[in-house]
Design a protein around this motif. Sequence first.
Motif, PDB file in Angstrom:
ATOM      1  N   ALA A   1      37.415  51.823  37.299  1.00  0.00           N
ATOM      2  CA  ALA A   1      37.116  51.504  37.371  1.00  0.00           C
ATOM      3  C   ALA A   1      37.195  51.021  38.864  1.00  0.00           C
ATOM      4  O   ALA A   1      37.266  51.351  39.072  1.00  0.00           O
ATOM      5  CB  ALA A   1      38.034  50.528  36.847  1.00  0.00           C
ATOM      6  N   SER A   2      36.641  50.085  39.192  1.00  0.00           N
ATOM      7  CA  SER A   2      36.218  50.006  40.908  1.00  0.00           C
ATOM      8  C   SER A   2      37.015  48.730  41.267  1.00  0.00           C
ATOM      9  O   SER A   2      37.665  48.182  40.762  1.00  0.00           O
ATOM     10  CB  SER A   2      34.338  49.532  41.041  1.00  0.00           C
ATOM     11  OG  SER A   2      34.494  48.721  42.414  1.00  0.00           O
ATOM     12  N   GLY A   3      37.518  48.928  42.731  1.00  0.00           N
ATOM     13  CA  GLY A   3      38.585  48.611  43.284  1.00  0.00           C
ATOM     14  C   GLY A   3      38.122  47.084  43.532  1.00  0.00           C
ATOM     15  O   GLY A   3      38.782  46.215  44.124  1.00  0.00           O
TER      16      GLY A   3
ATOM     17  N   VAL B   1      42.449  55.780  28.835  1.00  0.00           N
ATOM     18  CA  VAL B   1      43.467  55.227  31.012  1.00  0.00           C
ATOM     19  C   VAL B   1      42.075  54.943  31.329  1.00  0.00           C
ATOM     20  O   VAL B   1      41.730  54.881  31.314  1.00  0.00           O
ATOM     21  CB  VAL B   1      43.706  56.934  31.199  1.00  0.00           C
ATOM     22  CG1 VAL B   1      44.031  57.370  32.518  1.00  0.00           C
ATOM     23  CG2 VAL B   1      44.529  57.709  30.256  1.00  0.00           C
ATOM     24  N   ILE B   2      42.893  54.119  32.478  1.00  0.00           N
ATOM     25  CA  ILE B   2      41.852  52.851  32.885  1.00  0.00           C
ATOM     26  C   ILE B   2      42.574  53.472  34.541  1.00  0.00           C
ATOM     27  O   ILE B   2      43.126  53.563  34.875  1.00  0.00           O
ATOM     28  CB  ILE B   2      42.242  51.833  32.835  1.00  0.00           C
ATOM     29  CG1 ILE B   2      41.489  51.469  31.702  1.00  0.00           C
ATOM     30  CG2 ILE B   2      41.665  50.680  34.041  1.00  0.00           C
ATOM     31  CD1 ILE B   2      42.624  49.556  31.701  1.00  0.00           C
TER      32      ILE B   2
ATOM     33  N   PRO C   1      45.835  57.155  39.325  1.00  0.00           N
ATOM     34  CA  PRO C   1      46.025  55.996  39.001  1.00  0.00           C
ATOM     35  C   PRO C   1      46.555  54.876  39.242  1.00  0.00           C
ATOM     36  O   PRO C   1      46.353  54.676  40.588  1.00  0.00           O
ATOM     37  CB  PRO C   1      47.417  56.395  38.343  1.00  0.00           C
ATOM     38  CG  PRO C   1      47.364  58.338  38.743  1.00  0.00           C
ATOM     39  CD  PRO C   1      46.300  58.143  39.882  1.00  0.00           C
ATOM     40  N   ALA C   2      46.657  53.914  38.094  1.00  0.00           N
ATOM     41  CA  ALA C   2      47.632  52.443  39.135  1.00  0.00           C
ATOM     42  C   ALA C   2      47.941  51.897  38.059  1.00  0.00           C
ATOM     43  O   ALA C   2      47.818  51.876  37.039  1.00  0.00           O
ATOM     44  CB  ALA C   2      46.174  51.138  38.644  1.00  0.00           C
TER      45      ALA C   2
ATOM     46  N   ASP D   1      50.416  45.916  32.721  1.00  0.00           N
ATOM     47  CA  ASP D   1      50.761  47.728  33.150  1.00  0.00           C
ATOM     48  C   ASP D   1      49.783  48.221  32.286  1.00  0.00           C
ATOM     49  O   ASP D   1      49.911  48.454  31.647  1.00  0.00           O
ATOM     50  CB  ASP D   1      52.174  48.136  32.297  1.00  0.00           C
ATOM     51  CG  ASP D   1      52.884  49.387  33.275  1.00  0.00           C
ATOM     52  OD1 ASP D   1      52.349  50.015  34.527  1.00  0.00           O
ATOM     53  OD2 ASP D   1      53.240  49.684  32.825  1.00  0.00           O
ATOM     54  N   ILE D   2      49.113  48.984  33.685  1.00  0.00           N
ATOM     55  CA  ILE D   2      48.474  50.221  32.722  1.00  0.00           C
ATOM     56  C   ILE D   2      48.977  51.659  33.538  1.00  0.00           C
ATOM     57  O   ILE D   2      47.733  52.247  33.865  1.00  0.00           O
ATOM     58  CB  ILE D   2      46.976  49.562  33.482  1.00  0.00           C
ATOM     59  CG1 ILE D   2      46.726  49.961  34.779  1.00  0.00           C
ATOM     60  CG2 ILE D   2      46.108  48.881  32.670  1.00  0.00           C
ATOM     61  CD1 ILE D   2      45.622  50.599  35.466  1.00  0.00           C
ATOM     62  N   SER D   3      49.855  51.809  34.254  1.00  0.00           N
ATOM     63  CA  SER D   3      50.383  53.713  34.614  1.00  0.00           C
ATOM     64  C   SER D   3      50.297  54.149  33.359  1.00  0.00           C
ATOM     65  O   SER D   3      50.353  55.016  33.401  1.00  0.00           O
ATOM     66  CB  SER D   3      51.403  52.781  35.495  1.00  0.00           C
ATOM     67  OG  SER D   3      52.170  52.232  34.492  1.00  0.00           O
TER      68      SER D   3
END
Length: 185
Positions: A128-130, A162-163, A169-170, A178-180
């Motif tokens: 994804a774009s920040g 995985v995002i 990783p974020a 949580d997407i860690s």
Amino acid sequence: MKPFRRFANLMMLLLLLFSLSACGSGSTTPAESEPSQAPAPAAGQEAEEQPAEQLKVETLQVYYSDANLEELLPEQREISYDPEESEAKYARALALLGEPREPEHEPLWANFAYHAVSFADGTLTIDASGENQYNLGAAGEAMALEALKRTMFQFPEVERIVILVDGKPADTLMGHADISQPLSR
């Protein structure tokens, strides 16, 4: 006589320009036009026309929210893609998450920008774009991730999602959920 000829030539040129600019200026409303069924080409790539017999078509449920962010609402949608481009179907499904047809369906992934979508060993990775801007709150973020899971897990080969954000990783996508760790079935 010479000034008249210049004037006539100028008028003919203006008429020609006017008629050319009128070509293709027909307007359509979003309800009249059908969204593209192929993913947009990546930066630096040109779109290639594919004969219809080479494209594969799949039907899946794409999930959106109601206006109050209380429940997920499915829409049956078709995607078409070139089976030689392995990530094309995932990119198209991801794009549809931001494009509901039904007016009462709210997209949870509207204007979602990403760098890449890739698939390997059962894992779908979305970079994804920040630069994405969200305003959904904790419940909306959880619902958006659930819509993503319900849509993407219809592909039997996808076991995990995985995002990443800008290739890294974020902990969270929108500040809440949580997407860690990979999202799993």
